[in-house]
Design a protein around this motif. Structure first.
Motif, PDB file in Angstrom:
ATOM      1  N   LEU A  10      12.199  10.331   6.596  1.00 27.62           N
ATOM      2  CA  LEU A  10      12.400   8.877   6.472  1.00 27.62           C
ATOM      3  C   LEU A  10      11.284   8.234   7.281  1.00 27.62           C
ATOM      4  O   LEU A  10      11.278   8.302   8.520  1.00 27.62           O
ATOM      5  N   ILE A  11      10.330   7.642   6.572  1.00 28.00           N
ATOM      6  CA  ILE A  11       9.143   7.113   7.250  1.00 28.00           C
ATOM      7  C   ILE A  11       9.346   5.617   7.490  1.00 28.00           C
ATOM      8  O   ILE A  11       9.556   4.850   6.542  1.00 28.00           O
ATOM      9  N   ILE A  12       9.319   5.244   8.766  1.00 25.85           N
ATOM     10  CA  ILE A  12       9.540   3.847   9.166  1.00 25.85           C
ATOM     11  C   ILE A  12       8.237   3.360   9.800  1.00 25.85           C
ATOM     12  O   ILE A  12       7.701   4.007  10.710  1.00 25.85           O
ATOM     13  N   ASN A  13       7.705   2.243   9.326  1.00 22.30           N
ATOM     14  CA  ASN A  13       6.401   1.776   9.818  1.00 22.30           C
ATOM     15  C   ASN A  13       6.544   0.970  11.125  1.00 22.30           C
ATOM     16  O   ASN A  13       7.660   0.779  11.637  1.00 22.30           O
ATOM     17  N   SER A  14       5.409   0.467  11.617  1.00 27.74           N
ATOM     18  CA  SER A  14       5.416  -0.196  12.927  1.00 27.74           C
ATOM     19  C   SER A  14       6.216  -1.507  12.901  1.00 27.74           C
ATOM     20  O   SER A  14       6.603  -2.021  13.945  1.00 27.74           O
ATOM     21  N   ARG A  15       6.465  -2.041  11.708  1.00 23.63           N
ATOM     22  CA  ARG A  15       7.264  -3.263  11.564  1.00 23.63           C
ATOM     23  C   ARG A  15       8.760  -2.951  11.520  1.00 23.63           C
ATOM     24  O   ARG A  15       9.598  -3.839  11.432  1.00 23.63           O
ATOM     25  N   GLY A  16       9.089  -1.632  11.565  1.00 20.72           N
ATOM     26  CA  GLY A  16      10.500  -1.240  11.438  1.00 20.72           C
ATOM     27  C   GLY A  16      10.943  -1.262   9.990  1.00 20.72           C
ATOM     28  O   GLY A  16      12.142  -1.356   9.686  1.00 20.72           O
ATOM     29  N   ALA A  17       9.963  -1.189   9.069  1.00 19.02           N
ATOM     30  CA  ALA A  17      10.249  -1.273   7.634  1.00 19.02           C
ATOM     31  C   ALA A  17      10.052   0.092   6.972  1.00 19.02           C
ATOM     32  O   ALA A  17       9.278   0.926   7.454  1.00 19.02           O
ATOM     33  N   VAL A  18      10.741   0.286   5.850  1.00 22.64           N
ATOM     34  CA  VAL A  18      10.662   1.573   5.156  1.00 22.64           C
ATOM     35  C   VAL A  18       9.288   1.694   4.470  1.00 22.64           C
ATOM     36  O   VAL A  18       8.711   0.716   4.006  1.00 22.64           O
ATOM     37  N   TYR A  19       8.778   2.925   4.436  1.00 23.43           N
ATOM     38  CA  TYR A  19       7.374   3.257   4.117  1.00 23.43           C
ATOM     39  C   TYR A  19       6.783   2.584   2.877  1.00 23.43           C
ATOM     40  O   TYR A  19       5.828   1.829   2.978  1.00 23.43           O
ATOM     41  N   HIS A  20       7.330   2.863   1.687  1.00 20.84           N
ATOM     42  CA  HIS A  20       6.682   2.336   0.474  1.00 20.84           C
ATOM     43  C   HIS A  20       7.006   0.864   0.217  1.00 20.84           C
ATOM     44  O   HIS A  20       6.147   0.108  -0.230  1.00 20.84           O
ATOM     45  N   LEU A  21       8.242   0.474   0.461  1.00 22.76           N
ATOM     46  CA  LEU A  21       8.630  -0.901   0.130  1.00 22.76           C
ATOM     47  C   LEU A  21       8.162  -1.902   1.183  1.00 22.76           C
ATOM     48  O   LEU A  21       8.034  -3.088   0.897  1.00 22.76           O
ATOM     49  N   ASP A  22       7.942  -1.442   2.413  1.00 16.88           N
ATOM     50  CA  ASP A  22       7.641  -2.326   3.549  1.00 16.88           C
ATOM     51  C   ASP A  22       8.693  -3.441   3.681  1.00 16.88           C
ATOM     52  O   ASP A  22       8.365  -4.621   3.828  1.00 16.88           O
ATOM     53  N   ARG A  58       1.556  -1.791  -1.863  1.00 22.93           N
ATOM     54  CA  ARG A  58       1.200  -1.208  -3.165  1.00 22.93           C
ATOM     55  C   ARG A  58       1.790  -2.052  -4.304  1.00 22.93           C
ATOM     56  O   ARG A  58       1.696  -3.259  -4.262  1.00 22.93           O
ATOM     57  N   GLU A  59       2.429  -1.380  -5.306  1.00 26.20           N
ATOM     58  CA  GLU A  59       3.009  -2.127  -6.435  1.00 26.20           C
ATOM     59  C   GLU A  59       4.428  -2.609  -6.159  1.00 26.20           C
ATOM     60  O   GLU A  59       5.078  -3.155  -7.045  1.00 26.20           O
ATOM     61  N   PHE A  60       4.891  -2.394  -4.925  1.00 18.42           N
ATOM     62  CA  PHE A  60       6.279  -2.739  -4.605  1.00 18.42           C
ATOM     63  C   PHE A  60       6.341  -4.117  -3.936  1.00 18.42           C
ATOM     64  O   PHE A  60       6.074  -4.251  -2.740  1.00 18.42           O
ATOM     65  N   VAL A  61       6.662  -5.119  -4.738  1.00 13.99           N
ATOM     66  CA  VAL A  61       6.778  -6.502  -4.254  1.00 13.99           C
ATOM     67  C   VAL A  61       8.265  -6.823  -4.160  1.00 13.99           C
ATOM     68  O   VAL A  61       9.019  -6.517  -5.087  1.00 13.99           O
ATOM     69  N   THR A  62       8.683  -7.406  -3.042  1.00 21.91           N
ATOM     70  CA  THR A  62      10.093  -7.785  -2.871  1.00 21.91           C
ATOM     71  C   THR A  62      10.182  -9.247  -2.459  1.00 21.91           C
ATOM     72  O   THR A  62       9.481  -9.665  -1.535  1.00 21.91           O
ATOM     73  N   THR A  81       9.961   6.838 -13.826  1.00 25.17           N
ATOM     74  CA  THR A  81      11.042   7.305 -12.952  1.00 25.17           C
ATOM     75  C   THR A  81      10.526   7.972 -11.689  1.00 25.17           C
ATOM     76  O   THR A  81      11.286   8.141 -10.734  1.00 25.17           O
ATOM     77  N   ASP A  82       9.235   8.350 -11.648  1.00 25.85           N
ATOM     78  CA  ASP A  82       8.702   8.865 -10.372  1.00 25.85           C
ATOM     79  C   ASP A  82       8.729   7.747  -9.334  1.00 25.85           C
ATOM     80  O   ASP A  82       9.068   7.974  -8.164  1.00 25.85           O
ATOM     81  N   ASN A  83       8.426   6.509  -9.767  1.00 23.15           N
ATOM     82  CA  ASN A  83       8.534   5.370  -8.853  1.00 23.15           C
ATOM     83  C   ASN A  83       9.996   5.039  -8.535  1.00 23.15           C
ATOM     84  O   ASN A  83      10.311   4.598  -7.427  1.00 23.15           O
ATOM     85  N   ILE A  84      10.875   5.246  -9.507  1.00 24.81           N
ATOM     86  CA  ILE A  84      12.305   4.963  -9.277  1.00 24.81           C
ATOM     87  C   ILE A  84      12.857   5.882  -8.185  1.00 24.81           C
ATOM     88  O   ILE A  84      13.693   5.477  -7.371  1.00 24.81           O
ATOM     89  N   ASP A  85      12.385   7.122  -8.129  1.00 29.24           N
ATOM     90  CA  ASP A  85      12.793   8.046  -7.059  1.00 29.24           C
ATOM     91  C   ASP A  85      12.499   7.420  -5.694  1.00 29.24           C
ATOM     92  O   ASP A  85      13.334   7.445  -4.777  1.00 29.24           O
ATOM     93  N   ILE A  86      11.315   6.837  -5.567  1.00 26.36           N
ATOM     94  CA  ILE A  86      10.919   6.196  -4.304  1.00 26.36           C
ATOM     95  C   ILE A  86      11.769   4.958  -4.035  1.00 26.36           C
ATOM     96  O   ILE A  86      12.351   4.791  -2.956  1.00 26.36           O
ATOM     97  N   VAL A  87      11.856   4.081  -5.031  1.00 28.95           N
ATOM     98  CA  VAL A  87      12.508   2.782  -4.796  1.00 28.95           C
ATOM     99  C   VAL A  87      13.998   2.967  -4.511  1.00 28.95           C
ATOM    100  O   VAL A  87      14.527   2.379  -3.557  1.00 28.95           O
TER     101      VAL A  87
END
Ligand code: R1P
Ligand code: URA
Length: 292
Positions: A10-22, A58-62, A81-87
């Motif tokens: 589980l990769i958490i960035n310096s903002r305390g946010a999850v890796y791919h989605l930020d 990346r392509e993950f806008v929220t 669905t490879d992206n769905i695995d991540i999201v």
């Protein structure tokens, strides 16, 4: 036993946010609309009464905001669905894993996840610019075989009928099938065609399209269109729904997929204004979702 989820998993960035989605846990609503196209996120959130936050990696806008008192996040997944695995894994982690202790929470949250996408119809009677709600997802992609999951008896019977009727080239897909969340599906009856949505691992040959080159399974479309079991038929295909329904089953979330039909593969037609069809689906979908 140490149940703490490691930094590599589980990769958490310096903002305390999850890796791919930020996105941080406090930045996500529990009602989530997923869209394939990152530009569609703004097309959805422009209808919000208030936007609370916008996030992108990346392509993950929220975008998270409100319609009335209903808090909604709209998230782009990109294609496939490879992206769905991540999201889906990261959305689940945001609500069901404590980011401080890295432990799975004792009380789990079931998200409502609604895909709002585009799709190709496989029945002559489903015209371009109409809407489909996916009663079931049938995956011809390869995501769900990596997870352990349970199917209901009704799902097993429908999948068995599919295996018996639809030829898949040797070494090709290992099909899987999941029902939609009945709770969500019940809200999307008026103005929607309903049926099985096939999820494909590509847009061209995996959906029977050939520009140049040769198909290994030239009868795929005819086979899918002709499938029938009890009252079930295949309405359409696209590239994410089985991953969403399957991951929803594995992780315990309520999932539904609605599509604007932009292509009719039987009539060989494409929408003259796919953007308008998607805009109409966004308005209709948001009206329903805000009231759930
Ligand atoms: C292919 O053009 C893409 O369109 C459909 C397919 O599932 C695939 O992602 O959905 P979106 O319009 O939501 O991206
Ligand atoms: N999206 C797909 O995946 N296929 C279509 O035919 C149209 C939209």
């Amino acid at each position: 036993m140490d149940n703490r989820i490691a930094e590599s998993e589980l990769i958490i960035n310096s903002r305390g946010a999850v890796y791919h989605l930020d996105v941080r846990p406090d930045e996500l609503a529990h009602t989530i609309i997923t869209v394939g196209d990152p530009d569609r996120v703004g097309a959805v959130s422009q209808h919000f009464d208030k936007i609370e936050g916008k996030y992108q990696h990346r392509e993950f806008v929220t975008h998270t905001g409100y319609i009335g008192s209903k808090r909604i996040s709209v998230v782009s997944t990109g294609i496939g669905t490879d992206n769905i695995d991540i999201v889906l894994n990261e959305l689940d982690a945001l609500v069901n894993i404590d980011f401080n202790t890295r432990l799975v929470k004792s009380e789990l949250t079931a998200l409502q996840i609604i895909r709002l996408g585009t799709s190709g119809a496989l029945q002559e009677s489903i015209p371009v610019d109409s809407f489909v709600v996916s009663s079931h997802a049938l995956g011809l992609d390869n995501l769900m075989p990596y997870y352990a999951f349970e199917n209901t008896t009704a799902e097993k019977q429908l999948l068995e009928a599919f295996r018996g009727q639809v030829f898949l080239q040797p070494g090709g897909a290992n099909p899987c099938l999941f029902e939609a969340s009945a709770k969500l599906h019940d809200h999307f009856m008026d103005g929607f065609h309903t049926g099985i949505t096939v999820t494909c691992p590509g847009f061209y040959a995996p959906q029977g399209r050939v520009l140049r080159g040769t198909l290994s399974n030239p009868n795929l479309i005819d086979n899918l269109t002709g499938f029938s079991y009890e009252s079930h038929r295949i309405t359409n295909f696209e590239m994410e729904t089985s991953g969403i329904y399957g991951m929803g089953r594995v992780l315990g979330h309520e999932c539904l997929s609605i599509s604007a039909i932009v292509a009719n593969r039987i009539r060989k037609e494409f929408s003259k204004d796919g953007g308008a069809a998607v805009a109409a689906l966004i308005e209709k979908g948001l009206g329903i979702i805000a009231a759930i």
